[in-house]
Motif scaffolding. Sequence first.
Motif, PDB file in Angstrom:
ATOM      1  N   ARG A  30      53.991  23.842  32.337  1.00  0.00           N
ATOM      2  CA  ARG A  30      53.912  22.447  31.913  1.00  0.00           C
ATOM      3  C   ARG A  30      55.320  21.894  31.823  1.00  0.00           C
ATOM      4  O   ARG A  30      56.245  22.557  31.354  1.00  0.00           O
ATOM      5  CB  ARG A  30      53.217  22.324  30.563  1.00  0.00           C
ATOM      6  N   LEU A  31      55.470  20.664  32.289  1.00  0.00           N
ATOM      7  CA  LEU A  31      56.749  19.965  32.284  1.00  0.00           C
ATOM      8  C   LEU A  31      56.637  18.770  31.346  1.00  0.00           C
ATOM      9  O   LEU A  31      55.719  17.956  31.483  1.00  0.00           O
ATOM     10  CB  LEU A  31      57.091  19.498  33.701  1.00  0.00           C
ATOM     11  N   ALA A  32      57.553  18.671  30.399  1.00  0.00           N
ATOM     12  CA  ALA A  32      57.596  17.538  29.471  1.00  0.00           C
ATOM     13  C   ALA A  32      58.684  16.580  29.938  1.00  0.00           C
ATOM     14  O   ALA A  32      59.839  16.967  30.090  1.00  0.00           O
ATOM     15  CB  ALA A  32      57.895  18.020  28.054  1.00  0.00           C
ATOM     16  N   VAL A  33      58.301  15.325  30.174  1.00  0.00           N
ATOM     17  CA  VAL A  33      59.239  14.299  30.625  1.00  0.00           C
ATOM     18  C   VAL A  33      59.239  13.194  29.575  1.00  0.00           C
ATOM     19  O   VAL A  33      58.250  12.482  29.412  1.00  0.00           O
ATOM     20  CB  VAL A  33      58.828  13.740  32.013  1.00  0.00           C
ATOM     21  N   THR A  34      60.354  13.083  28.860  1.00  0.00           N
ATOM     22  CA  THR A  34      60.467  12.120  27.767  1.00  0.00           C
ATOM     23  C   THR A  34      61.436  11.021  28.151  1.00  0.00           C
ATOM     24  O   THR A  34      62.576  11.298  28.526  1.00  0.00           O
ATOM     25  CB  THR A  34      60.958  12.815  26.478  1.00  0.00           C
ATOM     26  N   THR A  50      56.363  10.761  25.789  1.00  0.00           N
ATOM     27  CA  THR A  50      56.483  11.990  26.574  1.00  0.00           C
ATOM     28  C   THR A  50      55.264  12.130  27.478  1.00  0.00           C
ATOM     29  O   THR A  50      54.125  12.063  27.002  1.00  0.00           O
ATOM     30  CB  THR A  50      56.589  13.227  25.665  1.00  0.00           C
ATOM     31  N   ASN A  51      55.506  12.290  28.770  1.00  0.00           N
ATOM     32  CA  ASN A  51      54.459  12.596  29.739  1.00  0.00           C
ATOM     33  C   ASN A  51      54.495  14.091  30.029  1.00  0.00           C
ATOM     34  O   ASN A  51      55.574  14.682  30.126  1.00  0.00           O
ATOM     35  CB  ASN A  51      54.680  11.836  31.055  1.00  0.00           C
ATOM     36  N   PHE A  52      53.325  14.686  30.169  1.00  0.00           N
ATOM     37  CA  PHE A  52      53.237  16.106  30.504  1.00  0.00           C
ATOM     38  C   PHE A  52      52.594  16.253  31.877  1.00  0.00           C
ATOM     39  O   PHE A  52      51.588  15.604  32.169  1.00  0.00           O
ATOM     40  CB  PHE A  52      52.404  16.867  29.466  1.00  0.00           C
ATOM     41  N   PHE A  53      53.198  17.093  32.705  1.00  0.00           N
ATOM     42  CA  PHE A  53      52.679  17.407  34.033  1.00  0.00           C
ATOM     43  C   PHE A  53      52.453  18.907  34.120  1.00  0.00           C
ATOM     44  O   PHE A  53      53.230  19.688  33.556  1.00  0.00           O
ATOM     45  CB  PHE A  53      53.688  17.020  35.129  1.00  0.00           C
ATOM     46  N   LEU A  81      52.310  14.292  43.672  1.00  0.00           N
ATOM     47  CA  LEU A  81      51.576  13.936  42.461  1.00  0.00           C
ATOM     48  C   LEU A  81      50.088  13.912  42.764  1.00  0.00           C
ATOM     49  O   LEU A  81      49.655  13.305  43.741  1.00  0.00           O
ATOM     50  CB  LEU A  81      52.028  12.571  41.951  1.00  0.00           C
ATOM     51  N   LYS A  82      49.318  14.574  41.912  1.00  0.00           N
ATOM     52  CA  LYS A  82      47.856  14.559  42.031  1.00  0.00           C
ATOM     53  C   LYS A  82      47.295  14.242  40.645  1.00  0.00           C
ATOM     54  O   LYS A  82      47.483  15.016  39.715  1.00  0.00           O
ATOM     55  CB  LYS A  82      47.334  15.904  42.520  1.00  0.00           C
ATOM     56  N   VAL A  83      46.653  13.095  40.522  1.00  0.00           N
ATOM     57  CA  VAL A  83      46.044  12.694  39.265  1.00  0.00           C
ATOM     58  C   VAL A  83      44.557  12.971  39.370  1.00  0.00           C
ATOM     59  O   VAL A  83      43.897  12.515  40.300  1.00  0.00           O
ATOM     60  CB  VAL A  83      46.308  11.196  38.961  1.00  0.00           C
ATOM     61  N   ARG A  84      44.047  13.750  38.402  1.00  0.00           N
ATOM     62  CA  ARG A  84      42.630  14.118  38.415  1.00  0.00           C
ATOM     63  C   ARG A  84      41.935  13.570  37.171  1.00  0.00           C
ATOM     64  O   ARG A  84      42.500  13.608  36.092  1.00  0.00           O
ATOM     65  CB  ARG A  84      42.472  15.642  38.436  1.00  0.00           C
ATOM     66  N   SER A  85      40.746  13.051  37.379  1.00  0.00           N
ATOM     67  CA  SER A  85      39.919  12.600  36.260  1.00  0.00           C
ATOM     68  C   SER A  85      38.610  13.365  36.318  1.00  0.00           C
ATOM     69  O   SER A  85      38.036  13.549  37.394  1.00  0.00           O
ATOM     70  CB  SER A  85      39.635  11.101  36.366  1.00  0.00           C
ATOM     71  N   GLU A  86      38.141  13.805  35.150  1.00  0.00           N
ATOM     72  CA  GLU A  86      36.878  14.533  35.088  1.00  0.00           C
ATOM     73  C   GLU A  86      36.239  14.343  33.717  1.00  0.00           C
ATOM     74  O   GLU A  86      36.886  13.880  32.779  1.00  0.00           O
ATOM     75  CB  GLU A  86      37.095  16.018  35.394  1.00  0.00           C
ATOM     76  N   VAL A  87      34.993  14.703  33.624  1.00  0.00           N
ATOM     77  CA  VAL A  87      34.273  14.620  32.361  1.00  0.00           C
ATOM     78  C   VAL A  87      34.017  16.039  31.876  1.00  0.00           C
ATOM     79  O   VAL A  87      33.440  16.860  32.588  1.00  0.00           O
ATOM     80  CB  VAL A  87      32.939  13.855  32.526  1.00  0.00           C
ATOM     81  N   ARG A  88      34.492  16.350  30.662  1.00  0.00           N
ATOM     82  CA  ARG A  88      34.284  17.665  30.042  1.00  0.00           C
ATOM     83  C   ARG A  88      33.636  17.436  28.689  1.00  0.00           C
ATOM     84  O   ARG A  88      34.185  16.731  27.844  1.00  0.00           O
ATOM     85  CB  ARG A  88      35.603  18.392  29.810  1.00  0.00           C
ATOM     86  N   THR A  94      41.946  13.050  31.919  1.00  0.00           N
ATOM     87  CA  THR A  94      42.809  12.747  33.051  1.00  0.00           C
ATOM     88  C   THR A  94      44.010  13.672  32.977  1.00  0.00           C
ATOM     89  O   THR A  94      44.597  13.849  31.907  1.00  0.00           O
ATOM     90  CB  THR A  94      43.282  11.286  33.014  1.00  0.00           C
ATOM     91  N   SER A  95      44.366  14.289  34.102  1.00  0.00           N
ATOM     92  CA  SER A  95      45.543  15.159  34.125  1.00  0.00           C
ATOM     93  C   SER A  95      46.396  14.818  35.335  1.00  0.00           C
ATOM     94  O   SER A  95      45.887  14.370  36.359  1.00  0.00           O
ATOM     95  CB  SER A  95      45.132  16.634  34.159  1.00  0.00           C
ATOM     96  N   ALA A  96      47.686  15.033  35.179  1.00  0.00           N
ATOM     97  CA  ALA A  96      48.635  14.790  36.263  1.00  0.00           C
ATOM     98  C   ALA A  96      49.257  16.120  36.657  1.00  0.00           C
ATOM     99  O   ALA A  96      49.855  16.805  35.828  1.00  0.00           O
ATOM    100  CB  ALA A  96      49.705  13.804  35.817  1.00  0.00           C
ATOM    101  N   ASP A  97      49.074  16.492  37.911  1.00  0.00           N
ATOM    102  CA  ASP A  97      49.616  17.737  38.436  1.00  0.00           C
ATOM    103  C   ASP A  97      50.694  17.426  39.456  1.00  0.00           C
ATOM    104  O   ASP A  97      50.621  16.416  40.167  1.00  0.00           O
ATOM    105  CB  ASP A  97      48.529  18.567  39.131  1.00  0.00           C
TER     106      ASP A  97
END
Length: 158
Positions: A30-34, A50-53, A81-88, A94-97
């Motif tokens: 995980r990368l923290a970008v502040t 802070t955004n986390f990738f 960049l790959k942004v994924r949205s899902e229902v859990r 939503t996650s950013a990879d």
Amino acid sequence: MNETIICAVGNVATQPVFRELATGSSARFRLAVTSRYLDREKNEWTDGHTNFFTVWAKRQLAANVSGSLTVGDPVIVQGRLKVRSEVRDGQNWTSADLEAVAIGHDLTRGTSAFRRTGRPEAGAATTARQQPEPDWATPPGDPEAVPAQQMAEPAAVT
């Protein structure tokens, strides 16, 4: 094909996890970008959002990540960049990879010692291309000679 390539500058937030899979090596962390901004009321720099990738590395990059990065290291990551949205469990997530193309230490915040990784031997053709090691010794009596203790390799940076 259009892809979103970004460069993210931040800190390693989790210890990289390395896996050897049937499809090849893989590592993730995980990368923290502040963001930082100048608070004009206080006249000082302040941390913003802070955004986390999740950073994914493959093949040789994965092996090098696992041997080079640790939590807290300042890094620069370039990747897709790959942004994924899902229902859990009824919740929207939503996650950013980042599928990393290149990763390196941020040298504005410290020093790093680079070491090349060895390539697999391809046979006699590889040995034929190897050059002899140059003679780097300073000739005796050279006025610009540096004492041997100053020429020793620097201590590892932590």
